[in-house]
Enzyme design. Structure first.
Site, PDB file in Angstrom:
ATOM      1  N   GLY A 243       0.801  -1.223   0.000  1.00  0.00           N
ATOM      2  CA  GLY A 243       0.000   0.000   0.000  1.00  0.00           C
ATOM      3  C   GLY A 243       0.829   1.267   0.000  1.00  0.00           C
ATOM      4  O   GLY A 243       0.389   2.306   0.479  1.00  0.00           O
ATOM      5  N   ALA A 244       2.045   1.191  -0.542  1.00  0.00           N
ATOM      6  CA  ALA A 244       2.973   2.310  -0.400  1.00  0.00           C
ATOM      7  C   ALA A 244       3.259   2.998  -1.729  1.00  0.00           C
ATOM      8  O   ALA A 244       4.245   3.711  -1.869  1.00  0.00           O
ATOM      9  CB  ALA A 244       4.273   1.798   0.225  1.00  0.00           C
ATOM     10  N   GLY A 245       2.394   2.754  -2.727  1.00  0.00           N
ATOM     11  CA  GLY A 245       2.588   3.411  -4.023  1.00  0.00           C
ATOM     12  C   GLY A 245       3.438   2.610  -4.981  1.00  0.00           C
ATOM     13  O   GLY A 245       3.825   3.100  -6.041  1.00  0.00           O
ATOM     14  N   LEU A 246       3.748   1.347  -4.613  1.00  0.00           N
ATOM     15  CA  LEU A 246       4.586   0.530  -5.493  1.00  0.00           C
ATOM     16  C   LEU A 246       3.787  -0.582  -6.181  1.00  0.00           C
ATOM     17  O   LEU A 246       4.372  -1.510  -6.749  1.00  0.00           O
ATOM     18  CB  LEU A 246       5.766  -0.079  -4.721  1.00  0.00           C
ATOM     19  CG  LEU A 246       6.753   0.922  -4.107  1.00  0.00           C
ATOM     20  CD1 LEU A 246       7.940   0.188  -3.496  1.00  0.00           C
ATOM     21  CD2 LEU A 246       7.254   1.930  -5.139  1.00  0.00           C
ATOM     22  N   GLY A 247       2.477  -0.510  -6.135  1.00  0.00           N
ATOM     23  CA  GLY A 247       1.667  -1.456  -6.915  1.00  0.00           C
ATOM     24  C   GLY A 247       1.683  -2.882  -6.387  1.00  0.00           C
ATOM     25  O   GLY A 247       1.614  -3.838  -7.164  1.00  0.00           O
TER      26      GLY A 247
ATOM     27  N   SER B  60      -0.614  -4.581  -4.665  1.00  0.00           N
ATOM     28  CA  SER B  60      -1.838  -5.355  -4.886  1.00  0.00           C
ATOM     29  C   SER B  60      -1.967  -5.754  -6.351  1.00  0.00           C
ATOM     30  O   SER B  60      -2.363  -6.884  -6.666  1.00  0.00           O
ATOM     31  CB  SER B  60      -3.063  -4.569  -4.424  1.00  0.00           C
ATOM     32  OG  SER B  60      -3.124  -3.333  -5.084  1.00  0.00           O
TER      33      SER B  60
ATOM     34  N   ALA C 279       0.448  -6.379  -8.419  1.00  0.00           N
ATOM     35  CA  ALA C 279       1.393  -7.469  -8.702  1.00  0.00           C
ATOM     36  C   ALA C 279       0.831  -8.805  -8.214  1.00  0.00           C
ATOM     37  O   ALA C 279       0.935  -9.828  -8.909  1.00  0.00           O
ATOM     38  CB  ALA C 279       2.742  -7.174  -8.047  1.00  0.00           C
TER      39      ALA C 279
ATOM     40  N   ASP D 294      -1.479   0.412 -12.873  1.00  0.00           N
ATOM     41  CA  ASP D 294      -0.702  -0.574 -12.108  1.00  0.00           C
ATOM     42  C   ASP D 294      -0.760  -1.960 -12.741  1.00  0.00           C
ATOM     43  O   ASP D 294       0.254  -2.646 -12.878  1.00  0.00           O
ATOM     44  CB  ASP D 294      -1.248  -0.696 -10.680  1.00  0.00           C
ATOM     45  CG  ASP D 294      -0.911   0.503  -9.825  1.00  0.00           C
ATOM     46  OD1 ASP D 294      -0.672   1.581 -10.402  1.00  0.00           O
ATOM     47  OD2 ASP D 294      -0.891   0.365  -8.592  1.00  0.00           O
TER      48      ASP D 294
HETATM   49  O1  PMV Z   1      -0.786   4.210  -4.683  1.00  0.00           O
HETATM   50  P1  PMV Z   1      -1.036   3.488  -5.965  1.00  0.00           P
HETATM   51  O2  PMV Z   1       0.169   2.803  -6.533  1.00  0.00           O
HETATM   52  O3  PMV Z   1      -2.236   2.567  -5.909  1.00  0.00           O
HETATM   53  O4  PMV Z   1      -1.393   4.597  -7.048  1.00  0.00           O
HETATM   54  C1  PMV Z   1      -2.557   5.365  -7.003  1.00  0.00           C
HETATM   55  C2  PMV Z   1      -2.555   6.212  -8.221  1.00  0.00           C
HETATM   56  C3  PMV Z   1      -3.719   7.158  -8.354  1.00  0.00           C
HETATM   57  O5  PMV Z   1      -3.524   7.868  -9.570  1.00  0.00           O
HETATM   58  C4  PMV Z   1      -3.753   8.163  -7.212  1.00  0.00           C
HETATM   59  C5  PMV Z   1      -5.067   6.424  -8.389  1.00  0.00           C
HETATM   60  C6  PMV Z   1      -5.243   5.564  -9.612  1.00  0.00           C
HETATM   61  O6  PMV Z   1      -6.034   4.607  -9.523  1.00  0.00           O
HETATM   62  O7  PMV Z   1      -4.655   5.857 -10.665  1.00  0.00           O
END
Ligand code: PMV
Length: 337
Positions: A114-118, A120, A122, A164
């Site tokens: 859940g830290a912005g690295l995708g 879930s 993957a 993602d």
């Molecule tokens: O935090 P992540 O890797 O799930 O990225 C979210 C990216 C957003 O643009 C904020 C939302 C989306 O679904 O694109």
């Protein structure tokens, strides 16, 4: 037994604005989720996931997806992780025309959650690929990406872009604009990631940006400006030699755009003190540019630096719990065994 792995990703440019139909460029990184699937003779699903919560968990349930027995894990963590695995199981059963297929599933991941690295995406991509292959019905990459997107869409109540899941399936860098997704050629980008140990609430952050854009015209323009930054970045990548080490001039130009992108995300209220601290530590250490990656609010930043300086500086930065170099993963989902 079928084992598939799929990479996580960083956003080089464009998160949040992608929700409004602007383009974004996520890049797959060599941090992977591995999913092992063994078909069962009954319709049960047994899931072992050591890395998806603090202590890991094992869950077994009968054919009814989503109906989990209680296990000794904080409920919200279990529900979050199992939501994605259930959705992947449903997609695999549907794709293979086997609504009662049962599986033993093991999930391992070296992607922070859940830290912005995708992370879930993957798990979902590797899970659907492994399960459909285990049933003898492997999917073409674009269908796999589409089913993984639908799985995320269901779990996240419609708040998902294709970024993602498409990036994790295809690997490398990709361009996403609405439903239009294409791989793009890039040089070897020297990513460094800093992680603050936390996670942002994607739904709340996306909703916060929406409120701002509805209230202020300049917030709407900020979103469009992010789109302009992305288009500028795409032009730079297009002019560069694919697969080669980028020269200093290209890194400097990409870095400037990353810095600009971070400023615009900050204006939209999705940065955090810890993320800003890591971004500035990376810049001070000589990184060509640095920005938050993903939804923000906490989690990860990504910087561009071919030298070891940024990684070292981040590891001494207060609030940074992990810093690592993240090679571009040129391969997306793949069969491991
Ligand atoms: O935090 P992540 O890797 O799930 O990225 C979210 C990216 C957003 O643009 C904020 C939302 C989306 O679904 O694109």
């Amino acid at each position: 037994m079928t084992v598939c792995s799929a990479p996580g990703k960083v956003y080089l440019f464009g998160e949040h604005a992608v929700v409004y139909g602007q383009p974004a460029v996520p890049c797959a990184i060599e941090r992977r989720a591995r999913v092992t699937v063994e078909p069962r003779s009954d319709d049960h699903v047994r899931v072992e996931a050591e890395d998806l919560s603090l202590d890991g968990f094992t869950v077994e349930y009968d054919g009814t997806v989503g109906d989990h027995p209680d296990v000794d894990v904080e409920r919200s963590l279990l529900d979050a992780a199992m939501g994605y695995i259930d959705a992947a199981v449903s997609q695999a059963r549907d794709a293979a025309g086997a609504p009662n297929a049962g599986f033993d599933i093991t999930v391992e991941s070296d992607i922070p959650l859940g830290a912005g690295l995708g992370s879930s995406a993957a798990v979902v991509v590797a899970g659907i690929d492994a399960a459909t292959r285990a049933l003898g019905e492997p999917l073409a990459p674009r269908e796999l990406a589409d089913r993984a997107y639908r799985a995320e869409f269901d779990v996240q109540d419609g708040q998902a872009s294709r970024a993602d899941t498409f990036c994790s399936t295809m690997g490398g860098a990709v361009r996403v604009e609405g439903d239009d997704c294409e791989p793009i050629e890039t040089p070897n980008l020297p990513f460094v990631v800093g992680f603050d140990g936390g996670a942002g609430d994607t739904g709340a952050l996306v909703a916060g940006v929406r409120e701002l854009t509805e209230e202020y015209g300049f917030a709407d323009e900020t979103v469009r400006s992010i789109g302009d930054v992305v288009r500028e970045g795409e032009d730079l990548l297009e002019a560069a030699t694919s697969g080669a080490d980028p020269d200093a001039e290209l890194l400097a130009e990409l870095g400037d755009l990353m810095n600009f992108n971070h400023g615009l995300l900050s204006a939209l209220g999705v940065s955090a003190r810890s993320l800003d601290a890591m971004v500035w530590a990376a810049r001070d250490a000589g990184a060509h540019g640095a920005k938050l990656t993903g939804a923000g609010g906490g989690g990860c930043i990504v910087a561009l630096d071919p030298t070891p300086e940024t990684e070292t500086a981040l590891s001494f930065t207060q609030g940074c719990v992990d810093a690592f170099r993240a090679e571009l993963a040129t391969e997306g989902v793949r069969v491991e065994v």
